[in-house]
Design a protein around this motif. Structure first.
Motif, short mmCIF file in Angstrom:
data_model
loop_
_atom_site.label_atom_id
_atom_site.label_comp_id
_atom_site.label_asym_id
_atom_site.label_seq_id
_atom_site.Cartn_x
_atom_site.Cartn_y
_atom_site.Cartn_z
N PRO A 68 98.21 -5.45 56.03
CA PRO A 68 98.13 -4.79 54.72
C PRO A 68 98.26 -5.75 53.54
O PRO A 68 97.82 -5.43 52.43
CB PRO A 68 99.29 -3.80 54.76
CG PRO A 68 99.47 -3.49 56.21
CD PRO A 68 99.22 -4.80 56.89
N THR A 73 95.58 -7.00 48.42
CA THR A 73 95.27 -5.65 47.93
C THR A 73 96.51 -4.81 47.75
O THR A 73 96.66 -4.07 46.76
CB THR A 73 94.31 -4.94 48.90
OG1 THR A 73 93.11 -5.70 49.02
CG2 THR A 73 93.99 -3.54 48.42
N ASN A 74 97.43 -4.90 48.71
CA ASN A 74 98.64 -4.07 48.69
C ASN A 74 99.87 -4.93 48.45
O ASN A 74 99.92 -6.10 48.87
CB ASN A 74 98.78 -3.33 50.01
CG ASN A 74 97.53 -2.56 50.38
OD1 ASN A 74 97.06 -1.72 49.61
ND2 ASN A 74 96.97 -2.84 51.55
N VAL A 82 100.25 0.75 47.56
CA VAL A 82 98.88 0.84 48.05
C VAL A 82 97.93 0.50 46.91
O VAL A 82 97.85 1.21 45.90
CB VAL A 82 98.58 2.26 48.59
CG1 VAL A 82 97.15 2.34 49.11
CG2 VAL A 82 99.57 2.62 49.69
N GLY A 83 97.18 -0.59 47.06
CA GLY A 83 96.43 -1.13 45.95
C GLY A 83 95.24 -0.33 45.50
O GLY A 83 94.83 -0.43 44.34
N PRO A 254 98.95 0.54 54.57
CA PRO A 254 100.41 0.57 54.58
C PRO A 254 100.97 1.79 55.33
O PRO A 254 100.33 2.84 55.41
CB PRO A 254 100.78 0.60 53.10
CG PRO A 254 99.64 -0.11 52.43
CD PRO A 254 98.42 0.35 53.20
#
Length: 336
Positions: A68, A73-74, A82-83, A254
């Motif tokens: 993740p 991104t996250n 959480v992106g 995630p």
């Protein structure tokens, strides 16, 4: 049998064991109880450090901790980490306490009410931060993740008014262990030498088989079960229940929302009355196993094998496709 659900990346599988389970297409039951690893004490309500771990230590989750965060991104495993989900997206998925009645709603409207998107179950962000299930949002433990899934399933039930104690799902040691044994049987040859059988059957072996349900009824001997279970735990065996195999979750999602695509994609495809949706709302006990289909691929599937057992509670709603159904006389406090 495996059922491909409308191209939505979901395969929900019936357990082809003995007995009669949910009365749904996913019922059946060589599925027994599930299993875990007894670290700590107490199921469910203690502080994070005292939670009992149900997912066995043998479950290979290393990539779920690292993937993740690859690419940036996250930022963490909590909803705000959480992106790709914006604050406005989460705001659109809040829950105002409305009880959703599937007898009065179309399949599409009900699915949209419960799952505004496949990564956002309605109200789940608020539930996460109310319970604070992970002591460290960047590094949740197996015990914390197991407990979060119990909380999350019970929240889904609350959305349709299932809040009494008899409607609360519980973690079950043998269900967790049996989910993992099924995955090990399907995806590896770990058990093949000692446990030969019919290739592609529910009990396996499975390598080279196209049966998505392969491994569902596989249960090793007590001596081989013991490392997966708390000390002194009784042997796991085949009991009434059901199984679903869902390849919708991803390895790089995630933990707070990794499970939701399994439910939401299936709900979109089947509706509330679908056989593979039923246990999420009506079974007493559960066990989950997540398996990374390709550890070297950041975007690989994280197949969820979900096993359900224990008491099957009757639905408090009636299917509007049934001529005898009165949608105005269904739900908690009513008699369908």
């Amino acid at each position: 049998m495996a059922v491909s659900l409308l191209g939505l990346g979901v395969v929900a599988c019936s357990d082809s064991g003995s007995g009669n389970g949910d009365g749904d297409p996913n019922a059946g039951s060589g599925n027994g109880t599930g299993g875990g690893n007894g670290n700590g004490g107490g199921q469910g309500d203690g502080a994070a450090g005292s939670l009992l771990q149900y997912t066995p230590n043998q479950a290979k989750w290393d990539t779920f901790a690292s993937k993740p965060f690859e690419g940036g991104t996250n930022s963490a495993h909590d909803p705000d980490g959480v992106g790709w989900i914006s604050p406005s997206d989460w705001a659109a998925a809040t829950w105002d306490g409305t009880i959703y009645n599937p007898s009065r709603m179309s399949k599409a409207d009900f699915a949209a009410a419960i799952c505004p998107s496949v990564d956002r179950v309605r109200g789940i962000r608020e539930v996460f931060y109310r319970h604070k299930p992970f002591a460290d949002n960047k590094n949740p433990t197996k015990a914390e993740i197991d407990e979060w899934h119990r909380i999350a399933i019970n929240h889904v039930r609350a959305l349709i008014g299932y809040t009494t104690e008899d409607r609360q799902v519980k973690k079950d040691h043998c269900m967790f262990a049996r989910s993992l044994w099924g995955d090990e049987r399907k995806f590896t040859t770990l058990w093949d030498a000692k446990y030969p059988g019919t290739l592609g059957s529910a009990a396996g072996p499975c390598q080279g088989s196209g049966n998505a349900h392969c491994g569902a009824s596989f249960i090793p001997e007590l001596a081989d079960q013991a490392p997966y279970l708390p000390g002194g735990h009784a042997a796991c065996s085949a009991t009434q229940g059901s199984e679903g195999v869902f390849p919708a979750p991803k390895s790089n999602i995630p933990w707070s929302i990794k499970w939701s695509r399994a439910l939401c994609n299936t709900l979109l495809a089947e509706g509330f009355w679908g056989g593979h949706v039923g246990p999420w709302f009506h079974r007493e006990m559960f066990g989950f196993s997540f398996w990374d289909s390709d550890p070297g691929n950041n975007n690989s599937i994280a197949t969820l094998r979900a096993k359900w057992t224990g008491k099957l509670m009757p639905s408090l709603y009636c299917d509007p496709a049934d001529a005898a159904c009165d949608p105005n006389k269904t739900g908690p406090g009513s008699s369908p």
